[in-house]
Each structure stands twice: as structure tokens, then as C-alpha cells.
Design a protein around this motif. Structure first.
Motif, PDB file in Angstrom:
ATOM      1  N   SER A   1       9.181  -1.097  -7.709  1.00 22.61           N
ATOM      2  CA  SER A   1       9.027  -1.416  -6.277  1.00 22.61           C
ATOM      3  C   SER A   1       7.632  -1.941  -5.990  1.00 22.61           C
ATOM      4  O   SER A   1       7.466  -2.871  -5.202  1.00 22.61           O
ATOM      5  N   LEU A   2       6.637  -1.354  -6.635  1.00 27.10           N
ATOM      6  CA  LEU A   2       5.262  -1.826  -6.440  1.00 27.10           C
ATOM      7  C   LEU A   2       5.104  -3.239  -6.966  1.00 27.10           C
ATOM      8  O   LEU A   2       4.471  -4.083  -6.319  1.00 27.10           O
ATOM      9  N   LEU A   3       5.683  -3.524  -8.118  1.00 25.15           N
ATOM     10  CA  LEU A   3       5.622  -4.876  -8.668  1.00 25.15           C
ATOM     11  C   LEU A   3       6.292  -5.864  -7.719  1.00 25.15           C
ATOM     12  O   LEU A   3       5.759  -6.942  -7.443  1.00 25.15           O
ATOM     13  N   GLU A   4       7.440  -5.481  -7.193  1.00 25.91           N
ATOM     14  CA  GLU A   4       8.159  -6.334  -6.234  1.00 25.91           C
ATOM     15  C   GLU A   4       7.327  -6.549  -4.973  1.00 25.91           C
ATOM     16  O   GLU A   4       7.232  -7.667  -4.458  1.00 25.91           O
ATOM     17  N   ALA A   5       6.707  -5.485  -4.479  1.00 26.62           N
ATOM     18  CA  ALA A   5       5.874  -5.600  -3.275  1.00 26.62           C
ATOM     19  C   ALA A   5       4.663  -6.482  -3.545  1.00 26.62           C
ATOM     20  O   ALA A   5       4.269  -7.288  -2.684  1.00 26.62           O
ATOM     21  N   SER A   6       4.078  -6.375  -4.720  1.00 26.89           N
ATOM     22  CA  SER A   6       2.929  -7.212  -5.071  1.00 26.89           C
ATOM     23  C   SER A   6       3.325  -8.683  -5.138  1.00 26.89           C
ATOM     24  O   SER A   6       2.588  -9.562  -4.671  1.00 26.89           O
ATOM     25  N   LYS A   7       4.500  -8.950  -5.694  1.00 23.46           N
ATOM     26  CA  LYS A   7       4.994 -10.335  -5.744  1.00 23.46           C
ATOM     27  C   LYS A   7       5.260 -10.855  -4.339  1.00 23.46           C
ATOM     28  O   LYS A   7       4.993 -12.028  -4.037  1.00 23.46           O
ATOM     29  N   ALA A   8       5.781 -10.000  -3.477  1.00 27.21           N
ATOM     30  CA  ALA A   8       6.032 -10.409  -2.086  1.00 27.21           C
ATOM     31  C   ALA A   8       4.719 -10.725  -1.377  1.00 27.21           C
ATOM     32  O   ALA A   8       4.648 -11.674  -0.586  1.00 27.21           O
ATOM     33  N   VAL A   9       3.676  -9.947  -1.653  1.00 25.25           N
ATOM     34  CA  VAL A   9       2.359 -10.221  -1.055  1.00 25.25           C
ATOM     35  C   VAL A   9       1.846 -11.569  -1.545  1.00 25.25           C
ATOM     36  O   VAL A   9       1.326 -12.370  -0.756  1.00 25.25           O
TER      37      VAL A   9
ATOM     38  N   THR B   1       0.829  -1.202   0.000  1.00 27.01           N
ATOM     39  CA  THR B   1       0.000   0.000   0.000  1.00 27.01           C
ATOM     40  C   THR B   1       0.866   1.256   0.000  1.00 27.01           C
ATOM     41  O   THR B   1       0.613   2.200  -0.761  1.00 27.01           O
ATOM     42  N   GLU B   2       1.899   1.270   0.835  1.00 28.38           N
ATOM     43  CA  GLU B   2       2.805   2.420   0.884  1.00 28.38           C
ATOM     44  C   GLU B   2       3.522   2.599  -0.452  1.00 28.38           C
ATOM     45  O   GLU B   2       3.694   3.728  -0.922  1.00 28.38           O
ATOM     46  N   THR B   3       3.919   1.490  -1.054  1.00 26.37           N
ATOM     47  CA  THR B   3       4.598   1.552  -2.344  1.00 26.37           C
ATOM     48  C   THR B   3       3.649   2.054  -3.423  1.00 26.37           C
ATOM     49  O   THR B   3       4.062   2.806  -4.319  1.00 26.37           O
ATOM     50  N   GLU B   4       2.402   1.658  -3.331  1.00 23.26           N
ATOM     51  CA  GLU B   4       1.411   2.138  -4.294  1.00 23.26           C
ATOM     52  C   GLU B   4       1.215   3.646  -4.151  1.00 23.26           C
ATOM     53  O   GLU B   4       1.128   4.371  -5.154  1.00 23.26           O
ATOM     54  N   PHE B   5       1.162   4.129  -2.905  1.00 22.33           N
ATOM     55  CA  PHE B   5       1.067   5.577  -2.690  1.00 22.33           C
ATOM     56  C   PHE B   5       2.290   6.294  -3.263  1.00 22.33           C
ATOM     57  O   PHE B   5       2.168   7.363  -3.877  1.00 22.33           O
TER      58      PHE B   5
ATOM     59  N   ASP C   1       9.385   5.017 -12.793  1.00 25.07           N
ATOM     60  CA  ASP C   1       9.768   3.649 -13.163  1.00 25.07           C
ATOM     61  C   ASP C   1      10.246   2.866 -11.945  1.00 25.07           C
ATOM     62  O   ASP C   1       9.885   1.701 -11.755  1.00 25.07           O
ATOM     63  N   ALA C   2      11.061   3.518 -11.121  1.00 21.41           N
ATOM     64  CA  ALA C   2      11.568   2.856  -9.913  1.00 21.41           C
ATOM     65  C   ALA C   2      10.430   2.538  -8.947  1.00 21.41           C
ATOM     66  O   ALA C   2      10.385   1.448  -8.358  1.00 21.41           O
ATOM     67  N   ALA C   3       9.501   3.476  -8.800  1.00 22.64           N
ATOM     68  CA  ALA C   3       8.360   3.240  -7.906  1.00 22.64           C
ATOM     69  C   ALA C   3       7.467   2.128  -8.448  1.00 22.64           C
ATOM     70  O   ALA C   3       6.962   1.305  -7.682  1.00 22.64           O
TER      71      ALA C   3
END
Length: 158
Positions: A98-106, A29-33, A93-95
Motif C-alpha cells: 500500500s505504501l508503494l502504491e501511495a508513493s507511486k500515486a504521489v 503519510t498515513e500509509t507509512e504510519f 507485506d500488505a502495508a
């Protein structure tokens, strides 16, 4: 009893997996923001770039013939605007990465939670079966003791 300890261990592992998943979702969620903020920043930088370029290009005819240094200043100003937009695009692009990485971690955390939940349920079933077997064994022992007591009592009376 060892089965109860294993069942308790599985419940603890499930609880930790649930906590980990909650933390991963919070990070997502934080990464999405952050990604949304980077997107808004990029749009703002593009707007500033367009406005700056428009201002420069509109002022050129009014300025009359420009010296080489004046033209160079305008080029540098436009270059700085382009660099700011490129930096904002890079941050977006970096954000997004990071969001893609966070989604995969979820997703991975959810998979771990699923495994832990399945293990907990399996061990709770085993624990229940073991308790049921213990209760049945105790009932059989009590029945034997009761029968022995009755036989002793009636055996003495005869």
C-alpha cells in the motif's frame, strides 16, 4: 475575453492538482504510519513467539515424560504462535504494498501538478500578451482619435 477564461481554467486545474497532491501525500503519510505499525506488530509477535517457544521448551524437561495429548497441546500452542507471526508478516507485506502504491500515486500527482503548472504559466503568458496587444491597440485608437480631433480643430481654424 476567451484567453482570460482559458487562463482562469488553467489556474483552477492547477489548484485542483495541488489539492489532489496534498491529499495523496497525506494518504502516503498515513500509509507509512500503518506500515511502521505493522512492522512493530510483527516484531512484537516474533518476540511473543520466541518467548512462548522458550517457555514451552524450558518446561519440557521439568515435566518429565509427557502424554501424547500434552505434546499435542504444546505443538498447537507453537503452531498458533507461528500463525500469528505469519499473519503479522502478511499485514506488513500488505502495508508495504500500500505504501508503494501511495508513493507511486504521489509521483503521478506531482507529474500532473507539473503539467498543470506549465499549462497555467503558458496561458498566463498568452493572457499577458493578449492584454499587452489590447492596450497597444487602445493606445493606437486613442492616438488616432486625438490626431483626428486635432486635425478637425486646426482644420476648422484655417
Amino acid at each position: 475575453m476567451q484567453v482570460a477564461a482559458l487562463a482562469r481554467l488553467r489556474r483552477e486545474r492547477e489548484r485542483r492538482a495541488l489539492q489532489e497532491l496534498a491529499a495523496l501525500r497525506q494518504r502516503e503519510t498515513e500509509t507509512e504510519f500503518a506500515r511502521d505499525a505493522a512492522d512493530r506488530n510483527l516484531q512484537a509477535e516474533k518476540h511473543v513467539q520466541r518467548a512462548g517457544e522458550d517457555h514451552i521448551y524450558r518446561s519440557l524437561p521439568d515435566a518429565g515424560p509427557l502424554q501424547r495429548a500434552g505434546l499435542e497441546r504444546h505443538r498447537e500452542a507453537i503452531s498458533r504462535l507461528v500463525v500469528r507471526v505469519e499473519e503479522a508478516a502478511h499485514r506488513l507485506d500488505a502495508a508495504s504494498a500500500s505504501l508503494l502504491e501511495a508513493s507511486k500515486a504521489v509521483e503521478a500527482g506531482l507529474a500532473r501538478l507539473t503539467v498543470q503548472t506549465r499549462d497555467r504559466r503558458k496561458w498566463e503568458q498568452i493572457e499577458t500578451r493578449a492584454q499587452t496587444a489590447d492596450i497597444a491597440r487602445l493606445q493606437m485608437v486613442q492616438e488616432r482619435e486625438s490626431e483626428d480631433h486635432v486635425e478637425l480643430r486646426y482644420g476648422r481654424l484655417r
